[in-house]
Design an enzyme around this catalytic site. Structure first.
Site, PDB file in Angstrom:
ATOM      1  N   HIS A 116      47.509  43.516 -93.209  1.00 24.43           N
ATOM      2  CA  HIS A 116      47.110  42.446 -92.304  1.00 24.43           C
ATOM      3  C   HIS A 116      47.924  42.405 -91.020  1.00 24.43           C
ATOM      4  CE1 HIS A 116      45.049  39.879 -95.662  1.00 24.43           C
ATOM      5  NE2 HIS A 116      44.304  40.864 -95.231  1.00 24.43           N
ATOM      6  N   ASP A 151      49.325  33.739 -92.020  1.00 26.69           N
ATOM      7  CA  ASP A 151      48.273  34.362 -92.808  1.00 26.69           C
ATOM      8  C   ASP A 151      48.153  33.607 -94.128  1.00 26.69           C
ATOM      9  OD1 ASP A 151      46.517  36.615 -93.728  1.00 26.69           O
ATOM     10  OD2 ASP A 151      48.166  36.895 -95.127  1.00 26.69           O
TER      11      ASP A 151
END
Length: 457
Positions: free
Chosen positions: A19, A117
């Site tokens: 990510h 995140d």
């Protein structure tokens, strides 16, 4: 007076190497349109700061890697069973280091927001205790966000495990979805991963806002369902589609890749591209089925077949396959520049694992898809691609295994049939919408302005 604070300093905190690229794209998207804003990316990703800095290549963005922490024995023994648990646990174990980093940054800068995140949900406790406005970054689409926010409802209404439900699930703004297409992390309520996702969905509601990697025209129904409170009270949503705003990589490296030279020799829209992400490895039996299906389809193909370094690709494929398909196929087991391949005129279709970034890239270049989900939220992405926006054909599979006959059928259908033409028409429409969203006056830029106003007011 002491050193003056910078006007705004946004912190992006991300968890995994997978990510990290999305976080970098988001940071670049913000600084491209608001150069006065400084950004620090704090990450637990196992990457050298100097190497990440080269990738970022932006004076307004600073990268700060957190020192690795020792993992408890019970966690390391569980890694292979459920690696997603590790994605949540590493940030949790880093909370003390995160607090130190935030305190250090705050001595020189005015921290306006922390963007985390969803794997970094544990950081929410740290940031709120420090009175830092906290935003969640959903690297998937609004469909995925709906699934997260619907999790508490499923938790209350479904008796037992979702894995045993075997029924359709109704969610606002969704086509009807089968329970087996929900993310596997939600299947078993007694697991730590299930509890992590449930806690994350509850914290999302309490956050200052949620940033989503999508745009209004792509997920209008999901956006309306969220905005109209059909998933309960939610904080402000910012649909940014930042990964499609990221330009191509520099040509210095990609021009050297032989697959692009091979594509230059192929007719327009004639090649089917197969690529399944960094974790998209298959069994020897599945590799053979893919090879047989491609050869029987008669279509030109570019196939990234990931295997372990010690394995011999030629030995895994059907005897004589590489020599028989030399004129129409290109097979490699190393990295390929996906954006440059998808943007090439010779590529007419994409067999994908339905990873969200790959879906957005394909749409931005107008490439129709065949969906073959492998893990994480990819099954729900396929439902969206096939049923909702109709930009892909599905591969019928049993326990993830696809036969040569099925692959041959779907490749022919996409490349040659009337149904394939309809998918191509729909993709061409969304290519225009994708470009418009990140252009001047587009919905993603308007959403970015709202987000910047919320953190600088």
């Amino acid at each position: 007076m002491g050193e003056e604070y910078k006007k705004t300093h946004t912190i992006v905190f991300h968890t995994s190497e997978e990510h990290l690229n999305s976080s970098i794209a988001l940071a670049k998207f913000i600084t491209k349109h608001h150069s006065s804003i400084s950004i620090t990316i704090i990450s637990t990703a196992p990457a050298e700061s100097s190497e990440v800095a080269k990738i970022i290549n932006n004076p307004s963005i600073t990268y700060r890697g957190l020192t690795a922490v020792a993992l408890p024995e019970n966690l390391t023994s569980n890694i292979n069973k459920n690696p997603v648990e590790l994605f949540f646990e590493i940030p949790r174990l880093q909370n003390a280091n995160l607090r130190e980093a935030l305190l250090d940054i705050s001595r020189k800068s005015d921290i306006k927001a922390l963007i985390i995140d969803f794997f970094c949900n544990a950081a929410f406790e740290v940031s709120t205790s420090m009175n830092i406005p906290t935003y969640f970054d959903v690297s998937g689409g609004a469909f995925l966000l709906c699934t997260f926010l619907h999790h508490p409802t499923l938790h209350q209404t479904v008796r037992g495990d979702i894995a045993d439900l075997n029924d359709s699930v109704e969610m606002p703004g969704f086509p009807l979805i089968h329970s087996s297409d929900l993310p596997m992390s939600l299947f078993y309520r007694k697991t730590n991963v299930y509890k992590h996702f449930l806690d994350t969905s509850l914290n999302m509601r309490k956050s200052s806002g949620i940033l989503v990697n999508t745009f209004v025209a792509l997920e209008f129904r999901a956006k309306e369902a969220l905005s109209n409170g059909l998933y309960g009270p939610t904080p402000p949503l910012y649909l940014l589609s930042h990964t499609i705003a990221e330009p191509h990589d520099t040509k210095v490296l990609v021009n050297q890749h032989e697959c692009l030279s091979w594509l230059d020799l192929q007719p327009s829209k004639s090649v089917i591209f197969l690529c399944f992400g960094r974790r998209g490895a298959f069994s020897a039996q599945q590799l053979k089925e893919i090879a047989i299906g491609l050869e029987k389809s008669g279509c030109r193909f570019l196939w990234l077949a990931r295997i372990s370094p010690e394995m011999d690709l030629n030995a895994l494929l059907p005897e004589g396959f590489l020599s028989r398909t030399k004129g129409v196929g290109f097979v490699t087991n190393t990295w390929v520049p996906q954006k440059e391949v998808l943007s090439h005129d010779a590529v007419g279709g994409f067999v994908t694992h339905c990873g969200w970034s790959s879906v957005l890239e394909a749409l931005s270049f107008g490439v129709p898809m065949i969906g073959w989900p492998l893990y994480a939220e990819q099954r729900i992405n396929r439902v969206f691609m096939v049923e909702e926006i109709k930009v892909a054909l599905p591969l019928d599979e049993e326990d993830g295994f696809v036969t040569a006959m099925e692959l041959e059928k779907r490749v022919r259908e996409l490349m040659e049939s009337v149904k394939g033409k309809e998918v191509k028409r729909r993709v061409a429409e969304l290519k225009i919408s994708t470009k418009a969203a990140v252009s001047k006056g587009g919905s993603s830029l308007a959403s970015l302005e709202k987000f910047i106003n919320s953190v600088t007011r």
